[in-house]
Design a protein around this motif. Structure first.
Motif, PDB file in Angstrom:
ATOM      1  N   ASN A  80      51.584  39.484 -47.068  1.00 34.22           N
ATOM      2  CA  ASN A  80      51.120  38.126 -47.371  1.00 34.22           C
ATOM      3  C   ASN A  80      50.862  37.944 -48.865  1.00 34.22           C
ATOM      4  N   LYS A  91      54.538  27.516 -47.534  1.00 33.51           N
ATOM      5  CA  LYS A  91      53.841  28.640 -46.931  1.00 33.51           C
ATOM      6  C   LYS A  91      52.441  28.754 -47.524  1.00 33.51           C
ATOM      7  N   PRO A 120      50.445  25.016 -35.334  1.00 30.37           N
ATOM      8  CA  PRO A 120      51.634  25.782 -34.953  1.00 30.37           C
ATOM      9  C   PRO A 120      52.447  25.050 -33.888  1.00 30.37           C
ATOM     10  N   ASP A 125      54.284  33.171 -29.242  1.00 27.59           N
ATOM     11  CA  ASP A 125      55.494  33.469 -30.014  1.00 27.59           C
ATOM     12  C   ASP A 125      56.736  32.885 -29.342  1.00 27.59           C
ATOM     13  N   HIS A 186      62.200  36.321 -43.512  1.00 25.38           N
ATOM     14  CA  HIS A 186      60.793  36.325 -43.105  1.00 25.38           C
ATOM     15  C   HIS A 186      60.566  37.439 -42.095  1.00 25.38           C
ATOM     16  N   ASP A 188      59.889  37.533 -38.927  1.00 22.52           N
ATOM     17  CA  ASP A 188      59.069  37.304 -37.736  1.00 22.52           C
ATOM     18  C   ASP A 188      59.005  35.806 -37.463  1.00 22.52           C
ATOM     19  N   ASN A 193      54.593  30.935 -35.620  1.00 22.07           N
ATOM     20  CA  ASN A 193      54.545  31.063 -37.083  1.00 22.07           C
ATOM     21  C   ASN A 193      55.151  29.859 -37.797  1.00 22.07           C
ATOM     22  N   LEU A 202      54.096  30.533 -41.468  1.00 22.44           N
ATOM     23  CA  LEU A 202      52.925  31.405 -41.567  1.00 22.44           C
ATOM     24  C   LEU A 202      53.339  32.876 -41.495  1.00 22.44           C
ATOM     25  N   ASP A 203      52.376  33.753 -41.779  1.00 20.19           N
ATOM     26  CA  ASP A 203      52.446  35.195 -41.481  1.00 20.19           C
ATOM     27  C   ASP A 203      53.630  35.880 -42.145  1.00 20.19           C
ATOM     28  N   TRP A 204      53.435  36.282 -43.393  1.00 20.57           N
ATOM     29  CA  TRP A 204      54.499  36.880 -44.191  1.00 20.57           C
ATOM     30  C   TRP A 204      54.365  38.388 -44.305  1.00 20.57           C
TER      31      TRP A 204
END
Length: 282
Positions: A80, A91, A120, A125, A186, A188, A193, A202-204
């Motif tokens: 992140n 982001k 989100p 997921d 990325h 994911d 995300n 999100l979520d790097w």
């Protein structure tokens, strides 16, 4: 104790660990001088906890990850913060970091970051329903993936050795796993995300070099329970997915997800994912 961080009855090990994570958020909030302003949410297998906060930077997001010491290092641990070098994709930006050990049992890393507007696209997921996003959102998704793909980085998500091992362990030694095109990903890119109504990612933690098409493959595989969306993802990224490297990217993502399924995650995704893999192995 802030009311949002009130402990729950410790009826099982997961409840005990959730309380531990709430305590971690409280410690991090005190360190950063911020106030928790909303109910925390927990990530995969409770390893992360995040919550809205308010302080001298205004409204922000506070995230804490807790890992066993051997995993509290490397690219995923700093992903992140490393992502602050990416300024052309919508982001969060990390504003401050605080780390501390819990004896020799766990290491914690708290990251205070900018708060993304909206919500989100999914609470999970894997997508279960239509994501309710605009045509502009889809265009921003494609532009962001393309922009990220050409950003130089020394970070690696999956190299040739890892790709070959993951695919052949799952699908057999005869699969051609030679990657000829690589890109920054990325890595994911699933539905929890991705933000809406305005696009954001999100979520790097995991970003880095991967087979070209990895982000498209990740989103496609997480969309298979909603076939119309899976088709839309495929159509949007057909030029990345319908290539030799794109096929390998899909097999690599599928192998990773099937490993997760073996561990108890996403049981409903197993059959559609196996069907999708069969089309790739023809």
């Amino acid at each position: 104790m802030n009311g949002y961080l009130a402990a729950e009855p410790q009826t099982d090990p997961d409840a005990t660990f959730r309380n531990f994570q709430r305590h971690n958020v409280g410690r991090a909030a005190d360190h950063f001088g911020v106030t928790v302003t909303g109910t925390p949410s927990f990530g995969w297998r409770l390893r992360t906890i995040g919550t809205p906060v308010d302080g001298r930077h205004g409204a922000c997001w506070l995230r804490v990850v807790s890992e066993e010491p051997q995993w509290a290092q490397g690219h995923a641990w700093t992903g992140n913060l490393d992502g602050n070098t990416i300024t052309t994709v919508h982001k969060p930006r990390v504003l401050d970091v605080f780390e501390w050990p819990e004896r020799d049992w766990r290491n914690q890393r708290a990251e205070l970051m900018t708060l993304m507007p909206g919500e989100p696209c999914s609470s999970t997921d894997v997508l279960w329903t239509l994501p309710n996003v605009s045509a502009a959102w889809w265009r921003d998704l494609r532009q962001s993936v393309d922009t990220l793909a050409v950003i130089p980085t020394e970070r690696t998500y999956a190299d040739q050795v890892r790709v070959t091992d993951r695919i052949r362990t799952r699908f057999g030694d005869t699969v051609d796993t030679t990657v000829t095109h690589w890109a920054t990903a990325h890595s994911d890119l699933h539905w929890s995300n991705l933000m809406r109504p305005d696009f954001g990612i999100l979520d790097w933690e995991l970003w880095g070099t991967a087979p070209e098409g990895t982000d498209a493959a990740t989103l496609l595989c997480h969309s298979l329970l909603v076939p119309t969306v899976a088709e839309q993802v495929h159509d949007l990224f057909a030029d990345r997915l319908d290539t030799p490297s794109g096929r390998i990217a899909q097999l690599n993502v599928a192998a990773r997800l099937l490993n997760r399924i073996d561990g108890g995650d996403y049981p409903d995704l197993a059959e559609p994912l196996h069907r999708h893999v069969r089309t790739l192995l023809i």
